[in-house]
Design an enzyme around this catalytic site. Structure first.
Site, PDB file in Angstrom:
ATOM      1  N   ARG A  39      13.329  -8.082   1.224  1.00 22.43           N
ATOM      2  CA  ARG A  39      11.979  -7.505   1.275  1.00 22.43           C
ATOM      3  C   ARG A  39      11.000  -8.481   1.927  1.00 22.43           C
ATOM      4  O   ARG A  39      10.129  -8.075   2.709  1.00 22.43           O
ATOM      5  CB  ARG A  39      11.524  -7.130  -0.144  1.00 22.43           C
ATOM      6  CG  ARG A  39      10.220  -6.356  -0.172  1.00 22.43           C
ATOM      7  CD  ARG A  39       9.926  -5.747  -1.526  1.00 22.43           C
ATOM      8  NE  ARG A  39       9.654  -6.767  -2.536  1.00 22.43           N
ATOM      9  CZ  ARG A  39       9.482  -6.497  -3.843  1.00 22.43           C
ATOM     10  NH1 ARG A  39       9.565  -5.253  -4.277  1.00 22.43           N
ATOM     11  NH2 ARG A  39       9.237  -7.470  -4.702  1.00 22.43           N
ATOM     12  N   LYS A  42       4.539  -6.605   0.860  1.00 19.78           N
ATOM     13  CA  LYS A  42       4.003  -7.459  -0.200  1.00 19.78           C
ATOM     14  C   LYS A  42       3.236  -8.594   0.475  1.00 19.78           C
ATOM     15  O   LYS A  42       3.724  -9.721   0.585  1.00 19.78           O
ATOM     16  CB  LYS A  42       5.152  -7.973  -1.075  1.00 19.78           C
ATOM     17  CG  LYS A  42       4.710  -8.463  -2.441  1.00 19.78           C
ATOM     18  CD  LYS A  42       5.902  -8.595  -3.362  1.00 19.78           C
ATOM     19  CE  LYS A  42       5.558  -9.365  -4.622  1.00 19.78           C
ATOM     20  NZ  LYS A  42       4.546  -8.730  -5.473  1.00 19.78           N
ATOM     21  N   GLU A  70       0.773   3.546  -8.017  1.00 20.03           N
ATOM     22  CA  GLU A  70       1.388   2.479  -8.807  1.00 20.03           C
ATOM     23  C   GLU A  70       0.290   1.725  -9.527  1.00 20.03           C
ATOM     24  O   GLU A  70      -0.873   2.115  -9.463  1.00 20.03           O
ATOM     25  CB  GLU A  70       2.203   1.554  -7.904  1.00 20.03           C
ATOM     26  CG  GLU A  70       1.376   0.867  -6.823  1.00 20.03           C
ATOM     27  CD  GLU A  70       2.171  -0.111  -5.970  1.00 20.03           C
ATOM     28  OE1 GLU A  70       3.206  -0.627  -6.432  1.00 20.03           O
ATOM     29  OE2 GLU A  70       1.732  -0.375  -4.839  1.00 20.03           O
TER      30      GLU A  70
HETATM   31  N1  PMP Z   1       3.841  -2.970  -7.257  1.00 21.03           N
HETATM   32  C1  PMP Z   1       3.103  -4.048  -6.955  1.00 21.03           C
HETATM   33  C2  PMP Z   1       1.764  -3.858  -6.344  1.00 21.03           C
HETATM   34  C3  PMP Z   1       3.617  -5.334  -7.212  1.00 21.03           C
HETATM   35  O1  PMP Z   1       2.904  -6.417  -6.898  1.00 21.03           O
HETATM   36  C4  PMP Z   1       4.895  -5.469  -7.809  1.00 21.03           C
HETATM   37  C5  PMP Z   1       5.496  -6.828  -8.049  1.00 21.03           C
HETATM   38  N2  PMP Z   1       4.825  -7.564  -9.022  1.00 21.03           N
HETATM   39  C6  PMP Z   1       5.597  -4.308  -8.151  1.00 21.03           C
HETATM   40  C7  PMP Z   1       5.047  -3.076  -7.830  1.00 21.03           C
HETATM   41  C8  PMP Z   1       6.947  -4.373  -8.800  1.00 21.03           C
HETATM   42  O2  PMP Z   1       7.900  -4.826  -7.863  1.00 21.03           O
HETATM   43  P1  PMP Z   1       9.216  -5.586  -8.335  1.00 21.03           P
HETATM   44  O3  PMP Z   1       9.905  -4.706  -9.302  1.00 21.03           O
HETATM   45  O4  PMP Z   1       9.995  -5.754  -7.070  1.00 21.03           O
HETATM   46  O5  PMP Z   1       8.787  -6.868  -8.942  1.00 21.03           O
END
Ligand code: PMP
Length: 291
Positions: free
Chosen positions: A52, A151, A184
């Site tokens: 990622r 990200k 989210e």
């Molecule tokens: N959404 C956002 C905005 C995030 O920053 C994160 C990670 N902290 C997630 C979702 C969750 O992603 P992951 O399960 O890959 O940590």
């Protein structure tokens, strides 16, 4: 904790771990990062996180200063040097040092940093009792503006919603997209349960495609729990039987109150508890060994 930070090929003590003020990551949020966890001496889903990171770098035309395998090796090495078994790992790729202008290509070499730190988790009580959240008035960035799929080091959209949450004394905020559908949270993905079906917003809703989210979907499918990735409006949060959030740091965290509406019977639901248990089992069996 004793902490050594990797910066561009060297390890520095925490106090001396510094990046130039001319780094584009500092000046413009021009870069990408990851949040990874190590459990009992093993790094969970390292390949997925590094993939990622590289996808985000490709999208913003940032050339990582190391190849993918080397980046993984550096992450493992940083854990080893810090002598950790359980940790939160933060790799950061920033555009590097340039001038004050916006042109990213004037920065000669991207910077790569790895920070290994203690876990930042929600308190144990939240996993037992669930937590309250609000729906923020701050709208999630559009996929065609600052795509949440990347990200990136620019988290201001999330921070604006987080300010709303903190101002009313709750730990997280749910964000809607421009069309009013749930996307989210500021740092976690969201799932609802309705009539035995697990529902989570699709990538088109404007989300980071969470690695925990993907793992949870796999767990549910493996155990015959139906999963739907589809758009749903805010009202579906209020009438959900169960809600939980997912993230590397948070794991699977039950939500029992949204905008003061009690969810289900006000306690973490059966499916939520099952998924959390299965997720925790997996984190302790899989992973790249540090030692
Ligand atoms: N959404 C956002 C905005 C995030 O920053 C994160 C990670 N902290 C997630 C979702 C969750 O992603 P992951 O399960 O890959 O940590």
């Amino acid at each position: 904790m004793r902490s050594k930070v990797f910066i561009n090929g060297e390890f520095y003590d925490r106090e001396d771990a510094k990046i130039s003020v001319f780094d584009k990551g500092f000046l413009y949020g021009d870069g990408v990062f990851e949040g990874i966890r190590a459990y009992d001496g093993k790094i969970f889903k390292l390949d997925e996180h590094v993939d990622r990171l590289f996808e985000g770098a490709r999208a913003i035309m940032l050339e990582p200063p190391y190849a993918k395998e080397e980046i993984k090796r550096i992450i493992i090495e940083t854990c080893r040097i810090n002598d950790v078994k359980d940790a939160y790992i933060r790799p950061v790729l920033s555009r590097g040092i340039g001038d004050l202008g916006l042109n990213p290509f004037l920065a000669k070499r991207a910077s790569f940093v790895v920070i290994v730190d203690n876990l930042v988790m929600y308190p144990q009580e939240i996993y037992e009792k669930g937590m309250p959240v609000i729906v923020a008035s701050t709208v999630r960035s559009s996929l065609n503006a600052l795509p949440p799929v990347i990200k990136s080091l620019n988290y201001l959209n999330s921070i604006l919603a987080k300010i709303e949450a903190v101002n009313v004394g709750v730990p997280e905020a749910v964000m809607l997209n421009e069309s009013g559908f749930v996307s989210e949270c500021t740092g976690d993905n969201i799932f609802i349960v309705r009539k035995g079906v697990l529902i989570t917003p699709p990538r088109e809703a404007g989300i980071l495609e969470g690695i925990t989210r993907k793992t949870v979907i796999e767990i549910a499918k493996k155990h015959g729990i139906p999963v739907e990735e589809r758009l749903f409006p805010k009202i579906d949060l209020y009438i959900a039987d169960e809600i939980f959030l997912t993230g590397t740091g948070a794991e699977v965290v039950p939500v029992t109150n949204v905008d003061k509406r009690i969810i289900g019977n006000g306690e973490p639901g059966k499916i939520t508890k099952f998924i959390l248990e299965e997720y925790r089992k997996l984190t302790r069996t899989e992973g790249n060994p540090i030692y």
